[in-house]
Design a protein around this motif. Sequence first.
Motif, PDB file in Angstrom:
ATOM      1  N   ASN B  53       0.852  -1.190   0.000  1.00 24.43           N
ATOM      2  CA  ASN B  53       0.000   0.000   0.000  1.00 24.43           C
ATOM      3  C   ASN B  53       0.889   1.243   0.000  1.00 24.43           C
ATOM      4  O   ASN B  53       2.112   1.147   0.045  1.00 24.43           O
ATOM      5  CB  ASN B  53      -0.973  -0.003   1.182  1.00 24.43           C
ATOM      6  N   LYS B  54       0.257   2.396  -0.029  1.00 23.32           N
ATOM      7  CA  LYS B  54       1.046   3.611  -0.202  1.00 23.32           C
ATOM      8  C   LYS B  54       2.024   3.845   0.945  1.00 23.32           C
ATOM      9  O   LYS B  54       3.161   4.240   0.737  1.00 23.32           O
ATOM     10  CB  LYS B  54       0.121   4.825  -0.351  1.00 23.32           C
ATOM     11  N   GLU B  55       1.571   3.558   2.143  1.00 24.89           N
ATOM     12  CA  GLU B  55       2.425   3.770   3.308  1.00 24.89           C
ATOM     13  C   GLU B  55       3.684   2.905   3.226  1.00 24.89           C
ATOM     14  O   GLU B  55       4.792   3.348   3.509  1.00 24.89           O
ATOM     15  CB  GLU B  55       1.628   3.398   4.552  1.00 24.89           C
ATOM     16  N   GLU B  56       3.478   1.647   2.829  1.00 26.37           N
ATOM     17  CA  GLU B  56       4.596   0.711   2.725  1.00 26.37           C
ATOM     18  C   GLU B  56       5.551   1.142   1.618  1.00 26.37           C
ATOM     19  O   GLU B  56       6.766   1.022   1.742  1.00 26.37           O
ATOM     20  CB  GLU B  56       4.077  -0.709   2.455  1.00 26.37           C
ATOM     21  N   PHE B  57       4.982   1.668   0.555  1.00 32.32           N
ATOM     22  CA  PHE B  57       5.797   2.143  -0.561  1.00 32.32           C
ATOM     23  C   PHE B  57       6.673   3.309  -0.123  1.00 32.32           C
ATOM     24  O   PHE B  57       7.871   3.355  -0.396  1.00 32.32           O
ATOM     25  CB  PHE B  57       4.879   2.562  -1.709  1.00 32.32           C
ATOM     26  N   GLN B  58       6.032   4.258   0.590  1.00 32.07           N
ATOM     27  CA  GLN B  58       6.799   5.408   1.087  1.00 32.07           C
ATOM     28  C   GLN B  58       7.885   4.967   2.045  1.00 32.07           C
ATOM     29  O   GLN B  58       8.988   5.484   2.034  1.00 32.07           O
ATOM     30  CB  GLN B  58       5.867   6.373   1.824  1.00 32.07           C
ATOM     31  N   LEU B  59       7.533   4.016   2.887  1.00 31.40           N
ATOM     32  CA  LEU B  59       8.486   3.523   3.867  1.00 31.40           C
ATOM     33  C   LEU B  59       9.693   2.915   3.165  1.00 31.40           C
ATOM     34  O   LEU B  59      10.832   3.143   3.538  1.00 31.40           O
ATOM     35  CB  LEU B  59       7.797   2.479   4.759  1.00 31.40           C
ATOM     36  N   ALA B  60       9.411   2.158   2.114  1.00 33.92           N
ATOM     37  CA  ALA B  60      10.501   1.509   1.385  1.00 33.92           C
ATOM     38  C   ALA B  60      11.377   2.531   0.666  1.00 33.92           C
ATOM     39  O   ALA B  60      12.587   2.403   0.625  1.00 33.92           O
ATOM     40  CB  ALA B  60       9.943   0.513   0.378  1.00 33.92           C
ATOM     41  N   LEU B  61      10.735   3.548   0.113  1.00 36.05           N
ATOM     42  CA  LEU B  61      11.489   4.542  -0.635  1.00 36.05           C
ATOM     43  C   LEU B  61      12.250   5.488   0.265  1.00 36.05           C
ATOM     44  O   LEU B  61      13.390   5.823   0.003  1.00 36.05           O
ATOM     45  CB  LEU B  61      10.544   5.401  -1.483  1.00 36.05           C
ATOM     46  N   PHE B  62      11.579   5.961   1.292  1.00 36.65           N
ATOM     47  CA  PHE B  62      12.175   7.015   2.105  1.00 36.65           C
ATOM     48  C   PHE B  62      12.560   6.561   3.493  1.00 36.65           C
ATOM     49  O   PHE B  62      13.045   7.340   4.286  1.00 36.65           O
ATOM     50  CB  PHE B  62      11.200   8.189   2.263  1.00 36.65           C
ATOM     51  N   LYS B  63      12.328   5.300   3.797  1.00 35.89           N
ATOM     52  CA  LYS B  63      12.582   4.791   5.144  1.00 35.89           C
ATOM     53  C   LYS B  63      11.778   5.576   6.175  1.00 35.89           C
ATOM     54  O   LYS B  63      12.129   5.664   7.323  1.00 35.89           O
ATOM     55  CB  LYS B  63      14.083   4.864   5.522  1.00 35.89           C
ATOM     56  N   ASN B  64      10.724   6.183   5.717  1.00 35.07           N
ATOM     57  CA  ASN B  64       9.956   7.058   6.590  1.00 35.07           C
ATOM     58  C   ASN B  64       8.529   7.123   6.071  1.00 35.07           C
ATOM     59  O   ASN B  64       8.237   7.749   5.078  1.00 35.07           O
ATOM     60  CB  ASN B  64      10.614   8.447   6.548  1.00 35.07           C
ATOM     61  N   ARG B  65       7.638   6.440   6.754  1.00 37.39           N
ATOM     62  CA  ARG B  65       6.299   6.310   6.169  1.00 37.39           C
ATOM     63  C   ARG B  65       5.496   7.605   6.178  1.00 37.39           C
ATOM     64  O   ARG B  65       4.512   7.729   5.487  1.00 37.39           O
ATOM     65  CB  ARG B  65       5.518   5.209   6.889  1.00 37.39           C
ATOM     66  N   LYS B  66       5.975   8.555   6.973  1.00 36.18           N
ATOM     67  CA  LYS B  66       5.215   9.802   7.049  1.00 36.18           C
ATOM     68  C   LYS B  66       5.486  10.722   5.875  1.00 36.18           C
ATOM     69  O   LYS B  66       4.823  11.713   5.669  1.00 36.18           O
ATOM     70  CB  LYS B  66       5.568  10.561   8.335  1.00 36.18           C
ATOM     71  N   LYS B  67       6.509  10.383   5.124  1.00 34.11           N
ATOM     72  CA  LYS B  67       6.898  11.335   4.107  1.00 34.11           C
ATOM     73  C   LYS B  67       6.046  11.209   2.843  1.00 34.11           C
ATOM     74  O   LYS B  67       6.358  10.458   1.946  1.00 34.11           O
ATOM     75  CB  LYS B  67       8.380  11.148   3.770  1.00 34.11           C
ATOM     76  N   GLU B  68       5.008  11.946   2.827  1.00 28.58           N
ATOM     77  CA  GLU B  68       4.134  11.924   1.665  1.00 28.58           C
ATOM     78  C   GLU B  68       4.485  13.107   0.780  1.00 28.58           C
ATOM     79  O   GLU B  68       4.692  14.199   1.258  1.00 28.58           O
ATOM     80  CB  GLU B  68       2.696  12.070   2.147  1.00 28.58           C
ATOM     81  N   ASN B  69       4.603  12.910  -0.477  1.00 28.60           N
ATOM     82  CA  ASN B  69       4.824  14.068  -1.326  1.00 28.60           C
ATOM     83  C   ASN B  69       4.356  13.791  -2.744  1.00 28.60           C
ATOM     84  O   ASN B  69       4.050  12.669  -3.116  1.00 28.60           O
ATOM     85  CB  ASN B  69       6.298  14.493  -1.300  1.00 28.60           C
ATOM     86  N   LEU B  70       4.340  14.839  -3.494  1.00 25.12           N
ATOM     87  CA  LEU B  70       3.809  14.825  -4.856  1.00 25.12           C
ATOM     88  C   LEU B  70       4.418  13.719  -5.701  1.00 25.12           C
ATOM     89  O   LEU B  70       3.709  12.962  -6.375  1.00 25.12           O
ATOM     90  CB  LEU B  70       4.107  16.191  -5.481  1.00 25.12           C
ATOM     91  N   PHE B  71       5.721  13.608  -5.645  1.00 25.66           N
ATOM     92  CA  PHE B  71       6.393  12.674  -6.540  1.00 25.66           C
ATOM     93  C   PHE B  71       6.178  11.228  -6.121  1.00 25.66           C
ATOM     94  O   PHE B  71       5.947  10.355  -6.955  1.00 25.66           O
ATOM     95  CB  PHE B  71       7.887  13.001  -6.615  1.00 25.66           C
TER      96      PHE B  71
END
Lengths: 172, 213
Positions: B53-71
């Motif tokens: 899901n999106k949270e897991e994707f962000q976590l994998a990319l940024f090591k930080n699930r809170k980091k939501e951004n446009l890209f």
Amino acid sequence: MDAERTVPTSSNFINAFQLIAMNNDLDLSGLFEEEDDNIQKTKLGSKNTISDTFKKIEAAANDLSLSIQRQNNKIKIHPGRSFARCSRSHSNLSAEVIEVAPAHCVVEICKSAGELSVYKEFCKSLSSLLTEKSSIASVAPDAADLSDESQETASSEEEVNGSKDPRGYSSS
Amino acid sequence: MGCFSSTQRRQFPGYENPVTLASETAFSVSEVEALFELYKSISGSVIDDGLINKEEFQLALFKNRKKENLFANRIFDLFDVKKKGFIDFGDFVRSLNVFHPNAPLEEKIDYSFKLYDLDGTGFIERHEVKQMLIALLCESEMKLADETVEIILDKTFMEADANQDGKIDRSEWQNFVSKNPSLLKIMTLPYLRDITTTFPSFVFNSEVDEIAT
């Protein structure tokens, strides 16, 4: 077609997509990399020409007794005065300057090995040099946020020399 | 599905036969297997449901699930091929395939066009590029006067928008990118060529009796 020829002397302006592509958020290698504390990156804005920016990088390095070695748009930074001695150093710190507009650059400071403290000090040193309008450091490095303060910053774009705004930008 | 009958794989709703995926992509079977290991760890990081899901994707990319951004949102949306709000294994492999060094240039050009066409109108419009520039500036310590942003946009559109209609269409993008090939750098992940080296331990876990690599 004439419009295309009238691109002003702004050939020094970066293309929007190149700028966007610099965004680390578009870099999917994060999926594959372990969180490596060794690797640190910072981007700093520089409202200076590219050559002035390089001078400031050199100055920041000098302030910390670091030696530098320039390769095109990248400066390698080594601890210690003589980099002949340090050519085998385990430190891997560099600053790359990317020209975004004639008097705007981005400096990307990258550390892939070596001490975190040196990296942090260098970032701090350079950051304060970059935000100086003159030799007087009147601006705190983190004062420039994309908030109302940026309105003030934008209006002072006309290079107010030696400006020391009595109100002060820095948060006390 | 033949020999891939281990229970752990049945748990994964998005699991697809690596041989099929390998035949449709630039990855070898063992590389798909290695990607599956990566997929497993990402998809189980927040909710262990075998889907990203999106949270897991962000976590994998940024090591930080809170980091939501446009890209990140944009990329997630592109990976989420079936528009279900999650990425299954097939989506994962097929999307990553575009980033493979050997993927056809055409696919990379297509993908990057879709990436920047934020609202999916089939055109990259000036306001979209502006939005991305502003998002970029917010993220970093780069400060640019609004006027400078406008000049950069002007210059970009002068170069890219051949018919000067204020937006960049697919063929204008193609021309633009061929003149500025560095723009496609973000569309290639060199890591993907050596994925089995990146995840060496998983090569030995392979359940596929591979004949040809």
